[in-house]
Every structure is written in C-alpha cells, then in structure tokens.
Design an enzyme around this catalytic site. Structure first.
Site, PDB file in Angstrom:
ATOM      1  N   HIS A  57      -5.792  -3.958   7.100  1.00  0.00           N
ATOM      2  CA  HIS A  57      -7.229  -3.874   6.796  1.00  0.00           C
ATOM      3  C   HIS A  57      -8.069  -3.806   8.073  1.00  0.00           C
ATOM      4  O   HIS A  57      -8.875  -2.903   8.232  1.00  0.00           O
ATOM      5  CB  HIS A  57      -7.665  -5.051   5.919  1.00  0.00           C
ATOM      6  CG  HIS A  57      -7.375  -4.813   4.467  1.00  0.00           C
ATOM      7  ND1 HIS A  57      -8.055  -3.877   3.738  1.00  0.00           N
ATOM      8  CD2 HIS A  57      -6.483  -5.367   3.623  1.00  0.00           C
ATOM      9  CE1 HIS A  57      -7.592  -3.864   2.488  1.00  0.00           C
ATOM     10  NE2 HIS A  57      -6.631  -4.764   2.393  1.00  0.00           N
ATOM     11  N   GLU A 107       6.968 -12.169  -0.478  1.00  0.00           N
ATOM     12  CA  GLU A 107       5.927 -11.254  -0.014  1.00  0.00           C
ATOM     13  C   GLU A 107       5.694 -11.341   1.495  1.00  0.00           C
ATOM     14  O   GLU A 107       5.422 -12.428   2.016  1.00  0.00           O
ATOM     15  CB  GLU A 107       4.578 -11.554  -0.697  1.00  0.00           C
ATOM     16  CG  GLU A 107       3.504 -10.552  -0.257  1.00  0.00           C
ATOM     17  CD  GLU A 107       2.055 -11.003  -0.464  1.00  0.00           C
ATOM     18  OE1 GLU A 107       1.808 -12.216  -0.550  1.00  0.00           O
ATOM     19  OE2 GLU A 107       1.184 -10.122  -0.517  1.00  0.00           O
ATOM     20  N   ASP A 155       2.901  -2.809  -2.700  1.00  0.00           N
ATOM     21  CA  ASP A 155       2.118  -2.818  -3.942  1.00  0.00           C
ATOM     22  C   ASP A 155       1.103  -1.678  -3.951  1.00  0.00           C
ATOM     23  O   ASP A 155       0.690  -1.209  -4.998  1.00  0.00           O
ATOM     24  CB  ASP A 155       1.433  -4.175  -4.132  1.00  0.00           C
ATOM     25  CG  ASP A 155       0.662  -4.632  -2.902  1.00  0.00           C
ATOM     26  OD1 ASP A 155       0.796  -3.993  -1.835  1.00  0.00           O
ATOM     27  OD2 ASP A 155      -0.075  -5.621  -2.992  1.00  0.00           O
ATOM     28  N   HIS A 156       0.708  -1.249  -2.762  1.00  0.00           N
ATOM     29  CA  HIS A 156      -0.203  -0.120  -2.598  1.00  0.00           C
ATOM     30  C   HIS A 156      -0.037   0.312  -1.159  1.00  0.00           C
ATOM     31  O   HIS A 156       0.675  -0.337  -0.392  1.00  0.00           O
ATOM     32  CB  HIS A 156      -1.658  -0.540  -2.874  1.00  0.00           C
ATOM     33  CG  HIS A 156      -2.097  -1.665  -1.993  1.00  0.00           C
ATOM     34  ND1 HIS A 156      -2.407  -1.488  -0.657  1.00  0.00           N
ATOM     35  CD2 HIS A 156      -2.197  -3.000  -2.220  1.00  0.00           C
ATOM     36  CE1 HIS A 156      -2.696  -2.658  -0.121  1.00  0.00           C
ATOM     37  NE2 HIS A 156      -2.569  -3.604  -1.038  1.00  0.00           N
ATOM     38  N   ASP A 158      -2.862 -16.370  -3.361  1.00  0.00           N
ATOM     39  CA  ASP A 158      -3.325 -15.000  -3.118  1.00  0.00           C
ATOM     40  C   ASP A 158      -2.736 -14.076  -4.193  1.00  0.00           C
ATOM     41  O   ASP A 158      -1.754 -14.410  -4.851  1.00  0.00           O
ATOM     42  CB  ASP A 158      -2.879 -14.571  -1.717  1.00  0.00           C
ATOM     43  CG  ASP A 158      -3.679 -13.384  -1.203  1.00  0.00           C
ATOM     44  OD1 ASP A 158      -4.758 -13.104  -1.743  1.00  0.00           O
ATOM     45  OD2 ASP A 158      -3.213 -12.732  -0.251  1.00  0.00           O
ATOM     46  N   SER A 210      -4.363  -5.582  -4.606  1.00  0.00           N
ATOM     47  CA  SER A 210      -3.082  -6.295  -4.701  1.00  0.00           C
ATOM     48  C   SER A 210      -2.954  -7.110  -5.972  1.00  0.00           C
ATOM     49  O   SER A 210      -1.857  -7.568  -6.296  1.00  0.00           O
ATOM     50  CB  SER A 210      -2.901  -7.212  -3.492  1.00  0.00           C
ATOM     51  OG  SER A 210      -2.775  -6.430  -2.343  1.00  0.00           O
TER      52      SER A 210
END
Lengths: 585, 156
Positions: A391, A382, A429-430, A243, A184
């Site tokens: 995750h 975000e 972002d991914h 972050d 990120s």
C-alpha cells in the site's frame, strides 16, 4: 433508432421495478449442502405480510429451508427512515445438493434467484489442509522475491522459490459483490465460506440495515470444521489477529473494522492455535493500550478456557512444549513489524516490541501443535505485510515479506513430505498494481534519479547478495537494485531508494481530508514529486482488480485449474475434507 | 493563522488581567506557571502486549498544565472542539477507513471553543491541563486515555 432506444429504456425500467426485491444468498450463490446460512429477502418499500410469497423449486420455502421465515414489517436506516419490509430465516439449511430456484414476490415486486447447493466427495481426500495466503500477492512480488533472494545470470534464475515448485495452479477472480474492485475482507471471506460478498464484509452478505452485526450470515470454514469433524484449527498472521484475513476464518460482520467484536468471535469456534498481533482488542478498556470500548478481558477468557498464553518469541517456544493443546500467542498490540525491520534494520516499532517471532517461528509452532491431533487440522497462515507494505509502495519491505512467506511455503512442503495426506494451497487474496521494469543503478551518471533507471538492455541485472545463505539479501540498499513502480498512487515524493529509516509513508492527510505528499521525504537527494492519479481521498496505492495466481500441491490439488472465482476455492477445500458428504447430513 | 491562534492562547490570562485585582492574580499564579514539557517519548513507562503503563512523569502531571508538541490529526468535522494530537503526521484516516487504527501514543486535545484546523504536516505546540484515564466523549463516543483540557495551541 431513437424509438428503439426509448423502448429499450422503458423495458429496462420495467425490469427494474419487477426486480426490486433482493434475495440473500444472491443469485448464482454456491452453498455447501447442509451448512447453515441466513436467508433474507429485502423488499423495496413496505409490503403486506399476506402478499409475501416465497417458493423454492415450486415448493413452500419452509419445506426446503427447514423452518418458516419471519416477517419484518419495516426495516429502518440509522435515522429511523423506512427501508421496507423483509423476511428472514436464520440458520436455514438445505439438506440435498442440487439446483434451487428461489422465487419471491409481494404485490408487484418479484425476484428469482438460483442457488447451486453442492455436495462433496463422500470420503476425505486429505487429512490436513494448510492454507497459506500472502495478502496482496501479485506476480511482481513472486518475481521480485525470486530475483532478490536467488539472483539471475544470463536471463535464468539462479534458484527457485519454494512456491515455484507447487504442482497445480489456477487464476482466481477476486471481485466483490458490489464492485469490480476488492479488499481483504470480501476476498478472504469468499475463500473461507464459498460465498462472495461486499467490500469490508466477513462471513455475511451485506444487507441494507445499519447494524453491522445483523447481516445474513453464511458458514465459515472454522464453523464447518467444528460442526463436522474433530480436527484442530489454527489461525496465524503477522497482522492484528482481528484483521480481515485471519478474521474471515471465524467471523461474521459487515464491517471489518468491528475488531473488538471480531476478537470476541474467536471464542465462538476457539481455534486451537491463534498467533498474531492485535492484543489491544483483547484488553479491557481501562488498560492503557486497549482498543476496546468495554470491560471484556479476552486474555483472561482464553486462559480460563485452557489456552497457554505467549507474548513474545521465547514464550511462544515454551508454549509449544505445553500439553494444553491450545495456544494464544499475541506478540504486538497492533500489526507485527515486518521482517526487514524485525531482523535487519530494527526500525518500525521493534524497539517497543523487540522479541517478536516471525511468520516462520509461528508456523513452526502451529504445525507442531496441530499435527498432534490424529484427526488432522485446518491451518490458515497469512503473510499479512506483503500487502501492508505494498500500500505505501515500500517495495523492499514487501519483497522481503514475500521471501519470508515463501520460506513458510517451504516448511509446509517439508511437513507434507512426512504427512502426504496434506493439501497445501498457496495464494493471495487480491493483487496490487505493481510491476518490476528494470533496475535503478546509482553508478549511472548524473544526479537525476530517473536517468539512473535502467530499462531494456540498460537494466542489466541487480547486484543483491546473499552471502550468509539465509534466503534474504544481505542488504536491500545495493547500488543496482530492482526498479519497482506502482501504476497508481496518491501525491508522493518518489525517492528511487529503499526506505532505511522505517516503513514508507507516502502521503499525509490535510484538513480537507485530502492526501498530500508527505513532506518528510521532500529533501531526500533525488526525490521528485509525483502527482497522484488516484482520487485525493486515497491515502496509499490501492488493490488491483487483476487475477490472483493460486498454486496447490497434495491430494485434491488437481481441482484447482483454469479460471475460478474466489468462492469456488472453498468448494475444493470442502470437497477435500468431505464437508458435504451424505454421511454428514 | 498562527497569529490568531497565539492570540487565543493568551485569552485566559487576559481575562484574569481584566479582573485586575492583585490578590486574584496571586491566587491565579499556579495556573500562570510555565507548563511542564511532555514529549511523546515520555508517555509510557512500560510497553507490553498485555498493556501499556503510563510513565511516572505522566502520572505525576495528572491535573497539571503541560505542553506537548506534535501534529494535529484531521478531525471528524472541519470545526470541532477536540482533535487528536499525534507524534508524526497521520498517513491513514481512522475516522474514515473501517480498519484503520489510531497509534498507541496519542493525546486528545479539548479546546474551549470549536476551532478550524491547521494544515497537515505542520508541527504545533499545545498547552492544556493533563487528564489521565479512560473517558468516552459523550458527543462522538471517542474513547481516550490521555487528554489536554482547556487547551490552546499555536504553530510551532
């Protein structure tokens, strides 16, 4: 054949020697015209200063970059070992758009790179840009959020997400400069600077020296907006505000883990609205709960600067009514709790921080505050926990986060209706390696959970309900729910069920620094041990290299199309705001 | 492993016993008194965005022997003189990952001698002298606010 191969190998090796120097910005860099960036050449080994030659389009580098490079005789690694010579010029600027060929040499080393210095539209196409990013947003998150929130009958969705109706779309390549994989930091950094970089890096190219704060910098969007406009800036996240994603708007560091430094860097560009978690890095080290190693009291620094402070939902609401124009809202010492815990289950750390606002509450205040500026604004929002819950493969929490994020997209679209000079970008972002493959039906016979996984025709449709019409399913632990699986994982116990007692923690670390299945889930009825397919040092499921789908609406949105690199997205933002117009030079 | 460790736990008392003089034992009595139980829930009296505040119980036990039960976070090195005690087993590695963080409620445990470490997910009981306040480990730069000094531990 053998002879040919060895000739090829020799040629490759020769090329290796000739290519030994590294030039930053890297080959094929795209650079906003007039934006400051650090120029650096790293030579392989020590070279003599008088041997160093740097030309740009055949001219002396100074005439193009605006100042002379500085020679560093020998850079050293953390143990004092020689890394080689370098030349550096901080805050170089190229004043004219065009293609630039940079040639450097010293002794037998030579390297040539080209840069694309780009200009933009002469006049802005939009006054406001709302950049909405759900961290890790993959196609499955969108599909799952739609199915959970709206339902499906006879193969057709019973409703649409707000993001389903954005007008333009592009596939985005997310890879880092040093790996096909991505995180990120490098991804958001590419969006926010126009330069791709290495994993864990923000607003810099990753050089070879050990200091994480000396790497060659590139301008980020907050700096560009401050340099060229009188617009307001907002940064909103459900993560710690230091972050990677929120940090990329404002920070420069090789290491996203430099969170104490990143928190301080918010004072460099002073975004008008800063809302999120991560107060621990704003507190001086003597305060319990602080994660700083120095005596800086950033809360005081921001207050002294005229910011109104908010620490919970009620204070945020009253801060919205103040005239200071600047709000610092910190609602958790760490990452904020997710919607499923905050609003429904009251798990996670909700007991400790019971009155946290959600992403919608924060975005509402940010839009109200920023839109007071007649010059317009740049707002980054975000939805951090789509990723933070993907995750550990806590898909229910991750999908509920996606639904909340989508409702923020709805708010932005509502705002744009009243303010049509607003570009809205919605993206991830991914991605994650996750897919929905059917349903899990508790009513299917037997005790073995895998036999309850419905695939093809046996999947039927899930039975989530949203009777109160808030867009969220009334409960996630329904009897026929989505079957969602990761394609990569550490060792873990698959329970086939939502985690009602708090976010999933699939693996824990042992003394060999290997991750083993968390025994806490061993005795959940039906749980089975799934042996990991990731290296044993992987704590959770990892990011995918798959493209991200970006969507946009509003003036300039048509520039998003086909396949684009993440760094190309910045070019569109810069163009829409005319950050490279000749008037600005 | 548990056996060896529970042996080491009594080492200090054994030394005292070997000295063998009864007045000494009397003097040492406060140290031999059963340590006060301290749970992770007991640590903070106030939790807020602007900082946590140690509970009155923690403050009153500063400098006294306490016993805490928790999990050993995998250390920096295989053999080390300190480790981090957490309420639940760590599912991330703040020593390895650039962006991972320690939870708020940890205690740093200093042992008299370097020790090898027990397996992840195994609950341990730790006894040591409680020390409250921020302190930076000179060897590693690790900053802690709550420590157990001269500690011993055993598998619960």
């Amino acid at each position: 054949m053998r002879k040919f191969l060895s000739a090829l190998a020799a040629a490759t090796m020769l090329a290796g020697v000739a290519d030994a120097a590294t030039v930053y910005p890297l080959d094929r860099a795209t650079i906003l015209v007039g934006s400051p960036f650090d120029f650096k050449v790293e030579f392989d080994g020590v070279v003599k200063q008088e041997d160093v030659k740097v030309t740009i389009n055949g001219q002396d580098a100074k005439s193009v970059l605006g100042a002379d490079v500085e020679f560093v005789a020998d850079e050293q690694d953390k143990d004092g070992k020689s890394l080689g010579s370098a030349v550096i010029l901080r805050a170089a600027k190229v004043a004219k758009a065009g293609a630039y060929k940079v040639e450097v040499s010293a002794g037998d080393q030579a390297k040539t790179v080209t840069w694309d210095v780009f200009g933009t539209s002469a006049t802005p196409k939009a006054k406001n840009v709302i950049f909405l990013l759900a961290d890790g947003l993959s196609v499955s998150h969108r599909t799952g959020a739609r199915l959970m929130s709206k339902g499906m009958t006879e193969g057709k969705a019973n409703g649409r997400l707000f993001m389903d109706d954005l007008d333009h779309m592009a596939f985005i390549g997310t890879s880092a400069t040093n790996a096909v994989a991505t995180d990120s930091a490098n991804t958001m950094s590419a969006y926010m600077t126009g330069h791709k970089t290495a994993i864990n890096a923000l607003g810099v190219y990753a050089d070879r020296t050990p200091d994480s704060l000396d790497d060659p910098r590139v301008e980020n969007i907050a700096e560009a907006v401050r340099r060229l406009t009188k617009k307001s800036i907002g940064v909103v996240s459900t993560a710690e505000i230091e972050d990677a994603t929120p940090a990329a708007v404002i920070a420069h560091t090789r290491k996203r883990g430099d969170k104490a430094d990143i928190a301080t860097m918010f004072l460099d560009t002073k975004p008008d609205v800063i809302l999120g978690g991560g107060s621990a890095y704003f507190l001086s080290k003597d305060v319990a709960g602080s994660k700083r190693k120095d005596d800086k009291d950033l809360i005081k620094a921001f207050k002294d600067d005229g910011y109104t402070l908010a620490t919970d939902k009620s204070e945020l609401a009253s801060a919205a009514g103040t005239n200071s124009g600047k709000i610092l809202g910190l609602f958790h010492t760490g990452n904020m709790d997710v919607t499923l815990d905050r609003e429904f289950l009251k798990k996670g750390t909700v007991e400790k921080f019971p009155n946290q606002p959600g992403l919608k509450d924060m975005t509402k205040v940010a839009l109200e505050q920023l839109s007071k500026n007649p010059e317009g604004f740049f707002l980054m929002v975000e939805g951090a926990s789509v990723d933070k819950m993907s995750h550990p493969m806590d898909w229910d929490r991750s999908l509920i986060e996606t639904i909340e994020f989508d409702q923020v997209v709805g708010m932005a679209r509502e705002f744009a209706k009243a303010h049509p000079d607003t570009l809205i970008v919605v993206t991830g972002d991914h991605t994650h390696g996750v897919s929905i493959i059917g349903t899990i039906d508790d009513e299917k016979p037997g005790t073995e959970m895998r036999e309850k996984v419905g695939v093809y025709a046996d999947a039927g449709f899930p039975n989530y309900e949203d009777k109160d019409g808030d867009g969220f399913p009334d409960k996630v632990d329904v009897s026929r729910r989505l079957a969602i699986f990761a394609n990569n994982y550490p060792d873990y116990y698959e329970t086939f069920r939502p985690k009602m007692d708090g976010p999933f923690e699939p693996a824990i670390e042992n003394e060999k620094k290997e991750y083993v299945a968390n025994p806490a889930y061993k005795d959940v009825p039906g749980a089975v041990l799934r042996e990991g397919n990731l290296p044993r040092n992987a704590d959770t499921a990892v990011h995918a290299v798959d493209d991200v789908v970006l969507q946009a609406a509003g003036p300039g949105a048509g520039e998003f199309k086909g396949y684009m690199e993440e760094s190309d997205v910045y070019r569109v933002l810069a163009d829409v705001l005319a950050l490279g117009s000749s008037e600005n030079m | 492993m548990g056996k060896v460790l529970s042996g080491s736990r009594f080492r200090r008392r054994d030394v005292l016993a070997m000295i063998g003089l009864s007045p000494m034992i009397t003097l040492a009595k406060p140290a031999l008194a059963a340590p006060t139980q301290l749970s992770f829930d007991d640590l903070y009296g106030k939790i807020s965005v602007l900082g946590l505040e140690f509970s009155d119980k923690v403050k009153s036990l500063d400098g006294r022997d306490v016993e805490m039960s928790g999990f050993m976070a995998p250390p920096l090195k295989a053999e080390a003189k300190f480790f981090v005690l957490t309420e639940i087993p760590m599912s991330i590695c703040p020593f390895c990952s650039t962006d991972a963080d320690w939870p708020d409620n940890i205690a740093v445990v200093y042992l008299d001698e370097a020790q090898t470490f027990v397996q992840a997910g195994v609950r341990i009981d730790v006894t040591g002298k409680l020390e409250v306040g921020s302190w930076t480990d000179p060897e590693t730069g690790f900053l802690s606010r709550l420590r157990l000094r001269g500690a011993t531990y055993s598998v619960a």
